[in-house]
Design a protein around this motif. Sequence first.
Motif, PDB file in Angstrom:
ATOM      1  N   GLY A 135       1.103  66.416  -0.786  1.00 53.87           N
ATOM      2  CA  GLY A 135       2.437  66.665  -0.270  1.00 53.87           C
ATOM      3  C   GLY A 135       2.559  67.934   0.542  1.00 53.87           C
ATOM      4  N   PRO A 136       3.723  68.128   1.183  1.00 56.62           N
ATOM      5  CA  PRO A 136       3.900  69.232   2.127  1.00 56.62           C
ATOM      6  C   PRO A 136       3.933  70.615   1.498  1.00 56.62           C
ATOM      7  CG  PRO A 136       5.961  68.038   1.809  1.00 56.62           C
ATOM      8  CD  PRO A 136       4.906  67.234   1.133  1.00 56.62           C
ATOM      9  N   LEU A 137       4.228  70.704   0.205  1.00 57.89           N
ATOM     10  CA  LEU A 137       4.252  72.008  -0.454  1.00 57.89           C
ATOM     11  C   LEU A 137       2.883  72.428  -0.963  1.00 57.89           C
ATOM     12  CD1 LEU A 137       7.594  71.787  -2.499  1.00 57.89           C
ATOM     13  CD2 LEU A 137       7.147  73.122  -0.436  1.00 57.89           C
ATOM     14  N   VAL A 138       1.883  71.581  -0.747  1.00 61.44           N
ATOM     15  CA  VAL A 138       0.540  71.817  -1.285  1.00 61.44           C
ATOM     16  C   VAL A 138      -0.429  72.165  -0.164  1.00 61.44           C
ATOM     17  CG1 VAL A 138      -1.383  70.834  -2.582  1.00 61.44           C
ATOM     18  CG2 VAL A 138       0.972  70.228  -3.193  1.00 61.44           C
ATOM     19  N   THR A 139      -1.151  73.239  -0.349  1.00 60.64           N
ATOM     20  CA  THR A 139      -2.219  73.632   0.570  1.00 60.64           C
ATOM     21  C   THR A 139      -3.547  73.357  -0.126  1.00 60.64           C
ATOM     22  OG1 THR A 139      -0.873  75.390   1.535  1.00 60.64           O
ATOM     23  CG2 THR A 139      -3.254  75.504   1.887  1.00 60.64           C
TER      24      THR A 139
ATOM     25  N   LEU B  61      -1.286  76.171  -4.102  1.00 58.52           N
ATOM     26  CA  LEU B  61      -2.627  76.162  -3.545  1.00 58.52           C
ATOM     27  C   LEU B  61      -3.482  75.325  -4.483  1.00 58.52           C
ATOM     28  CD1 LEU B  61      -4.670  77.319  -1.433  1.00 58.52           C
ATOM     29  CD2 LEU B  61      -5.118  79.146  -3.102  1.00 58.52           C
ATOM     30  N   CYS B  62      -3.885  74.141  -4.026  1.00 58.56           N
ATOM     31  CA  CYS B  62      -4.656  73.204  -4.848  1.00 58.56           C
ATOM     32  C   CYS B  62      -6.129  73.370  -4.492  1.00 58.56           C
ATOM     33  CB  CYS B  62      -4.194  71.775  -4.598  1.00 58.56           C
ATOM     34  SG  CYS B  62      -5.128  70.530  -5.523  1.00 58.56           S
TER      35      CYS B  62
ATOM     36  N   GLN C 119     -12.104  67.018  -2.346  1.00 51.87           N
ATOM     37  CA  GLN C 119     -11.191  66.374  -3.292  1.00 51.87           C
ATOM     38  C   GLN C 119      -9.744  66.789  -3.079  1.00 51.87           C
ATOM     39  OE1 GLN C 119     -12.537  65.969  -7.498  1.00 51.87           O
ATOM     40  NE2 GLN C 119     -14.370  67.029  -6.823  1.00 51.87           N
ATOM     41  N   ALA C 120      -9.506  68.079  -2.874  1.00 54.50           N
ATOM     42  CA  ALA C 120      -8.128  68.557  -2.720  1.00 54.50           C
ATOM     43  C   ALA C 120      -7.500  68.015  -1.449  1.00 54.50           C
ATOM     44  CB  ALA C 120      -8.094  70.080  -2.724  1.00 54.50           C
ATOM     45  N   VAL C 121      -8.279  67.946  -0.381  1.00 51.54           N
ATOM     46  CA  VAL C 121      -7.768  67.390   0.878  1.00 51.54           C
ATOM     47  C   VAL C 121      -7.476  65.915   0.718  1.00 51.54           C
ATOM     48  CG1 VAL C 121      -8.307  66.937   3.292  1.00 51.54           C
ATOM     49  CG2 VAL C 121      -8.986  69.113   2.254  1.00 51.54           C
ATOM     50  N   ALA C 122      -8.418  65.190   0.095  1.00 51.84           N
ATOM     51  CA  ALA C 122      -8.271  63.741  -0.056  1.00 51.84           C
ATOM     52  C   ALA C 122      -7.092  63.365  -0.942  1.00 51.84           C
ATOM     53  CB  ALA C 122      -9.558  63.148  -0.625  1.00 51.84           C
TER      54      ALA C 122
ATOM     55  N   HIS D  38       1.855  67.784  -8.994  1.00 56.57           N
ATOM     56  CA  HIS D  38       3.068  67.013  -8.670  1.00 56.57           C
ATOM     57  C   HIS D  38       4.301  67.619  -9.345  1.00 56.57           C
ATOM     58  CE1 HIS D  38       1.692  63.768  -6.177  1.00 56.57           C
ATOM     59  NE2 HIS D  38       0.791  63.357  -7.042  1.00 56.57           N
ATOM     60  N   LEU D  39       4.193  67.950 -10.617  1.00 54.45           N
ATOM     61  CA  LEU D  39       5.361  68.500 -11.309  1.00 54.45           C
ATOM     62  C   LEU D  39       5.723  69.872 -10.769  1.00 54.45           C
ATOM     63  CD1 LEU D  39       7.547  68.247 -13.439  1.00 54.45           C
ATOM     64  CD2 LEU D  39       5.948  69.218 -15.107  1.00 54.45           C
ATOM     65  N   LEU D  40       4.737  70.693 -10.471  1.00 50.45           N
ATOM     66  CA  LEU D  40       5.036  72.028  -9.943  1.00 50.45           C
ATOM     67  C   LEU D  40       5.772  71.936  -8.613  1.00 50.45           C
ATOM     68  CD1 LEU D  40       1.728  73.956 -10.755  1.00 50.45           C
ATOM     69  CD2 LEU D  40       3.805  73.752 -12.141  1.00 50.45           C
ATOM     70  N   THR D  41       5.367  70.999  -7.765  1.00 55.34           N
ATOM     71  CA  THR D  41       6.063  70.860  -6.485  1.00 55.34           C
ATOM     72  C   THR D  41       7.436  70.221  -6.667  1.00 55.34           C
ATOM     73  OG1 THR D  41       4.914  68.757  -6.045  1.00 55.34           O
ATOM     74  CG2 THR D  41       3.954  70.766  -5.131  1.00 55.34           C
ATOM     75  N   GLU D  42       7.585  69.353  -7.660  1.00 55.95           N
ATOM     76  CA  GLU D  42       8.919  68.815  -7.961  1.00 55.95           C
ATOM     77  C   GLU D  42       9.863  69.931  -8.373  1.00 55.95           C
ATOM     78  OE1 GLU D  42       8.540  65.805 -10.901  1.00 55.95           O
ATOM     79  OE2 GLU D  42       7.569  64.353  -9.554  1.00 55.95           O
ATOM     80  N   GLN D  43       9.306  70.974  -8.988  1.00 55.48           N
ATOM     81  CA  GLN D  43      10.105  72.147  -9.362  1.00 55.48           C
ATOM     82  C   GLN D  43      10.165  73.173  -8.232  1.00 55.48           C
ATOM     83  OE1 GLN D  43      11.911  72.263 -12.207  1.00 55.48           O
ATOM     84  NE2 GLN D  43      11.183  70.154 -12.416  1.00 55.48           N
TER      85      GLN D  43
END
Length: 256
Positions: free
Chosen positions: A52-56, A38-39, A45-48, A28-33
């Motif tokens: 957010g849109p910046l996360v694959t 890539l999670c 777990q990563a899909v569930a 969350h913080l990395l995308t806020e920045q």
Amino acid sequence: MSHSPFSLRDHDLWVVGGAGYLGQAVVHLLTEQEARVLCVDQGTQAVAANLGPLVTPATLDVNDTSAVETFVQHQLVTRGTPHGLVVMTYASTAKTLDELTAEDFDQANHGNLTSTLVLARAVGNAMAKRGSGSMVLFSSMYGSVSTDPRIYEAPMKPNPVEYGVGKAGIQQMARYLAVHYGPRSVRCNSISPGPFPNPVIQRDQPAFIERLSQKVPLGRVGQASEIAGAVAFLLGQSSTYITGQNIAVDGGWTAW
């Protein structure tokens, strides 16, 4: 130049173990920045997590080292070499010292150390070829100090020996990789979280949380968001002369 020294805009970052309690806070913080992330985690777990849109989201069992190598090479081709790698995975049996078998210990060491080495080396070599990058490995307060069994009254169990042994190894691995990759401008550091019990334990074991809090100079356990800032700092442009270090984010636990 970035509009802020702490901005991660245009950074592509891989967070392995990113769908867990602490991992989600980091993502969350990395995308806020403004980073692209890539999670990576086990199963769905990563899909569930739906971060957010910046996360694959991606799936990987890091214990399967052949799969790790294949995964990294595939991502390097399709996504490119990342600016940063965060490895938050761990392995543990939750057994007592006398219950632990030699096979248990070997398996935990594989999950804590071997899989981390294979992953960090594969990504680190790609970063070195490009000539830049930052890796953040996750250790623990129990990689620096021993468990105090007085805190872990039933039904809680003392933190198991293989966990602390593995996390101590992570700190040394970070130092070794920092020296190995330093001439090619790739940094590697480790972070040692202190007591960050998950929300279920915080809710269901208040007496345990109180005992943990009494061991912390700040007088409380950590919240997930409090680990994320150190990760973002070590990945960004404000820490470009920091490598080979272990950063304790533990409320002062290891200070006494």
